[in-house]
Motif scaffolding. Structure first.
Motif, mmCIF file in Angstrom:
data_model
loop_
_atom_site.group_PDB
_atom_site.id
_atom_site.type_symbol
_atom_site.label_atom_id
_atom_site.label_comp_id
_atom_site.label_asym_id
_atom_site.label_seq_id
_atom_site.Cartn_x
_atom_site.Cartn_y
_atom_site.Cartn_z
ATOM 1 N N LEU A 1 49.946 51.322 12.546
ATOM 2 C CA LEU A 1 49.269 50.566 13.601
ATOM 3 C C LEU A 1 50.183 50.273 14.795
ATOM 4 C CD1 LEU A 1 47.101 47.994 11.606
ATOM 5 C CD2 LEU A 1 46.555 50.336 12.316
ATOM 6 N N HIS A 2 51.503 50.094 14.524
ATOM 7 C CA HIS A 2 52.390 49.749 15.649
ATOM 8 C C HIS A 2 52.468 50.872 16.683
ATOM 9 C CE1 HIS A 2 55.640 52.396 14.282
ATOM 10 N NE2 HIS A 2 55.501 51.890 13.064
ATOM 11 N N SER A 3 52.123 52.104 16.289
ATOM 12 C CA SER A 3 52.173 53.225 17.230
ATOM 13 C C SER A 3 51.079 53.134 18.291
ATOM 14 C CB SER A 3 52.071 54.551 16.481
ATOM 15 O OG SER A 3 50.805 54.698 15.886
ATOM 16 N N TYR A 4 50.076 52.256 18.071
ATOM 17 C CA TYR A 4 49.031 52.048 19.080
ATOM 18 C C TYR A 4 49.432 50.961 20.092
ATOM 19 C CZ TYR A 4 45.783 54.699 16.091
ATOM 20 O OH TYR A 4 45.163 55.679 15.349
ATOM 21 N N SER A 5 50.579 50.305 19.847
ATOM 22 C CA SER A 5 51.033 49.198 20.712
ATOM 23 C C SER A 5 50.014 48.065 20.743
ATOM 24 C CB SER A 5 51.318 49.699 22.135
ATOM 25 O OG SER A 5 52.318 50.691 22.131
ATOM 26 N N ILE A 6 49.474 47.743 19.585
ATOM 27 C CA ILE A 6 48.481 46.667 19.480
ATOM 28 C C ILE A 6 49.160 45.317 19.717
ATOM 29 C CG2 ILE A 6 46.858 45.513 17.915
ATOM 30 C CD1 ILE A 6 46.519 48.213 16.490
ATOM 31 N N ARG A 7 48.521 44.466 20.517
ATOM 32 C CA ARG A 7 49.034 43.137 20.806
ATOM 33 C C ARG A 7 47.954 42.078 20.580
ATOM 34 N NH1 ARG A 7 50.622 44.566 26.746
ATOM 35 N NH2 ARG A 7 48.762 45.822 26.357
ATOM 36 N N ASP A 8 48.381 40.820 20.586
ATOM 37 C CA ASP A 8 47.423 39.725 20.420
ATOM 38 C C ASP A 8 46.314 39.834 21.460
ATOM 39 O OD1 ASP A 8 48.911 38.692 18.359
ATOM 40 O OD2 ASP A 8 49.957 37.205 19.596
ATOM 41 N N GLY A 9 45.072 39.639 21.013
ATOM 42 C CA GLY A 9 43.934 39.651 21.923
ATOM 43 C C GLY A 9 43.248 40.992 22.049
ATOM 44 N N ASP A 10 43.857 42.067 21.561
ATOM 45 C CA ASP A 10 43.204 43.371 21.605
ATOM 46 C C ASP A 10 42.018 43.383 20.634
ATOM 47 O OD1 ASP A 10 44.982 44.238 23.501
ATOM 48 O OD2 ASP A 10 46.216 45.428 22.144
ATOM 49 N N GLU A 11 41.244 44.459 20.706
ATOM 50 C CA GLU A 11 40.016 44.513 19.908
ATOM 51 C C GLU A 11 40.002 45.744 19.007
ATOM 52 O OE1 GLU A 11 36.673 44.393 22.506
ATOM 53 O OE2 GLU A 11 37.354 42.586 23.565
ATOM 54 N N MET A 41 33.236 53.600 7.414
ATOM 55 C CA MET A 41 33.546 52.944 8.691
ATOM 56 C C MET A 41 34.428 53.835 9.565
ATOM 57 S SD MET A 41 36.408 50.004 7.742
ATOM 58 C CE MET A 41 35.573 49.203 6.387
ATOM 59 N N ARG A 42 34.149 53.756 10.855
ATOM 60 C CA ARG A 42 35.020 54.353 11.866
ATOM 61 C C ARG A 42 35.651 53.211 12.667
ATOM 62 N NH1 ARG A 42 30.959 58.521 12.694
ATOM 63 N NH2 ARG A 42 31.817 60.568 12.178
ATOM 64 N N LEU A 43 36.958 53.358 12.950
ATOM 65 C CA LEU A 43 37.668 52.318 13.709
ATOM 66 C C LEU A 43 38.020 52.833 15.102
ATOM 67 C CD1 LEU A 43 40.159 50.851 11.072
ATOM 68 C CD2 LEU A 43 37.764 50.264 11.476
ATOM 69 N N TYR A 44 37.898 51.925 16.083
ATOM 70 C CA TYR A 44 38.271 52.235 17.466
ATOM 71 C C TYR A 44 39.152 51.100 17.989
ATOM 72 C CZ TYR A 44 34.501 55.683 17.271
ATOM 73 O OH TYR A 44 33.705 56.739 16.919
ATOM 74 N N TYR A 45 40.182 51.508 18.715
ATOM 75 C CA TYR A 45 41.097 50.508 19.280
ATOM 76 C C TYR A 45 40.782 50.309 20.760
ATOM 77 C CZ TYR A 45 45.386 48.735 21.456
ATOM 78 O OH TYR A 45 46.273 48.017 22.203
ATOM 79 N N ILE A 53 46.415 40.944 11.657
ATOM 80 C CA ILE A 53 46.726 42.206 10.967
ATOM 81 C C ILE A 53 48.230 42.486 11.036
ATOM 82 C CG2 ILE A 53 44.454 43.180 11.435
ATOM 83 C CD1 ILE A 53 45.736 44.837 13.675
ATOM 84 N N ARG A 54 48.714 43.160 9.987
ATOM 85 C CA ARG A 54 50.115 43.608 9.957
ATOM 86 C C ARG A 54 50.224 44.925 10.701
ATOM 87 N NH1 ARG A 54 50.079 44.421 4.701
ATOM 88 N NH2 ARG A 54 51.498 46.172 5.056
ATOM 89 N N LEU A 55 51.212 45.030 11.590
ATOM 90 C CA LEU A 55 51.361 46.241 12.395
ATOM 91 C C LEU A 55 52.181 47.322 11.708
ATOM 92 C CD1 LEU A 55 51.916 44.615 15.902
ATOM 93 C CD2 LEU A 55 49.793 45.455 14.881
ATOM 94 N N ASP A 56 52.761 46.989 10.548
ATOM 95 C CA ASP A 56 53.517 48.018 9.830
ATOM 96 C C ASP A 56 52.632 48.769 8.833
ATOM 97 O OD1 ASP A 56 53.154 45.891 8.129
ATOM 98 O OD2 ASP A 56 55.151 45.999 7.223
ATOM 99 N N GLN A 57 51.356 48.417 8.774
ATOM 100 C CA GLN A 57 50.464 49.117 7.848
ATOM 101 C C GLN A 57 49.791 50.294 8.558
ATOM 102 O OE1 GLN A 57 47.179 46.681 6.479
ATOM 103 N NE2 GLN A 57 46.927 45.711 8.483
#
Length: 384
Positions: A366-376, A341-345, A317-321
């Protein structure tokens, strides 16, 4: 009448079309208290007329004759005597010949500052008599390309404290260190902005000036390939006695950082290309280990596990979206409409006591959640 018209200590008459002195008696009567006189950008072309003005102002300390057509004017010794009290003299853009400059400096026994900018000088004519009182020489925007001309200022002005030579395209500093020590024993400040210096050896030679504390060196070919940080650090490390570089004070902590940077910069260079200063600093600090490279750039993509009921799929996924845009991307993965759909990080590295974080704001990036490789990302169908 005289008392009412007594002129102030600073008198500015630039661009007034003045070509002659006028009545000397009136000059003496009205200019008794004048200490600074600006006659720049007038039509004065005769030193005799200028001397009549100056000789009748007994307290004159500063005289500005810039942009007057004095290139063909001859200064007789009898006229030069009139300038004997002046301490600061500005002759910018007058194209005055060196013979005239020497005639004036011989007569002004206490001259401290001399301005000779924009005079199209390509050579310097030495004087038979030095001017031991001069502290500042401002000679920018000329054509003094060769050190053989600049070195003449050492004998002409043996007590020189400040030399401003910006915009002269000086190509190199050719004298050895012991000669530089003798030529400029009192030089504290030098400005070589926009010169043609292109070797570190020229910079290192400045260290032989025993009193040098301030250096201005911007816009030179040598530094063009470096970043701003590299330029300043390398310059500071090369000039251990300089405490002011390009108008900014050099603190003890900045010097130490610069010197350590210098060692690391040259650490992997061949021995024959490591400057003398490198070995001096290694003696001081030892051989330093390279700094660890840490990439602090933000991530633009992440590979996450998307969970929806019994299905798990890895998705890039792109983190700037935004959250809304992510929902559109996941439609084909989870076979649900965006409205359903509901999304949960879920951060894989944090055991959150509050459970997964709902991604409820559709415009949040999305980048404001600090998402990194391997997250769900957990996708939950909305119930009707």
């Amino acid at each position: 009448m005289k008392d009412r018209l007594n002129l102030p200590s600073v008198l500015v008459l630039n661009g007034c079309g003045i070509s002659r002195a006028g009545d000397e008696g009136e000059i003496a009567a009205f200019c008794a208290h004048v200490m600074e006189l600006d006659l720049s950008d007038n039509k004065l072309r005769d030193w005799h007329e200028i001397s009549k003005i100056v000789s009748n102002i007994p307290n004159l300390d500063f005289l500005n004759l810039s942009s007057n057509p004095l290139n063909e004017a001859t200064l007789e010794p009898s006229c030069a005597e009139a300038f004997s009290r002046v301490r600061r003299l500005v002759l910018n853009n007058t194209q005055v010949p060196w013979d005239t400059v020497h005639a004036i400096t011989r007569e002004i026994s206490e001259l401290e500052e001399l301005f000779l900018c924009l005079n199209e000088y390509s050579t310097v004519s030495p004087s038979t008599v030095s001017c031991a009182s001069l502290r500042l020489l401002h000679i920018t925007d000329n054509h003094l390309h060769h050190w053989a001309e600049v070195r003449k200022f050492g004998a002409m002005f043996p007590a020189l404290d400040t030399l401003v030579m910006a915009n002269n395209n000086l190509s190199s500093i050719q004298d050895p260190g012991d000669t530089l020590q003798r030529l400029f024993p009192h030089l504290r400040s030098i400005n070589l902005h926009n010169s043609g210096l292109h070797q570190w050896e020229d910079i290192e030679k400045l260290n032989f000036l025993p009193k040098l504390e301030e250096v201005r060196l911007q816009g030179i070919p040598l530094l063009q390939s470096y970043t701003n940080t590299e330029r300043r650090s390398l310059m500071i490390a090369h000039l251990p006695s300089v405490n002011n570089l390009n108008g900014s004070a050099v603190s003890d902590s900045e010097r130490e950082d610069a010197e350590r940077f210098f060692i690391r910069y040259y650490l992997d260079h061949p021995v024959e290309k490591q400057p003398y200063r490198y070995h001096c600093l290694v003696t001081k600090y030892g051989k330093l280990e390279p700094l660890a490279e840490i990439d602090l750039r933000p991530q633009f993509h992440a590979r996450v596990e998307v969970h929806c009921e019994d299905k798990v799929e890895e998705v890039s996924i792109r983190l700037d979206q935004t959250v809304a845009e992510l929902k559109k991307q996941l439609r084909a993965v989870v076979r649900l409409s965006t409205n359903n759909m509901r999304l949960y990080y879920i951060d894989k590295d944090i055991d959150c006591a509050f459970g997964p974080e709902e991604m409820k704001y559709s415009t949040r990036a999305l980048h404001s959640y600090s998402i990194r490789d391997g997250d769900e990302i957990l996708v939950v169908p909305k119930t009707k």
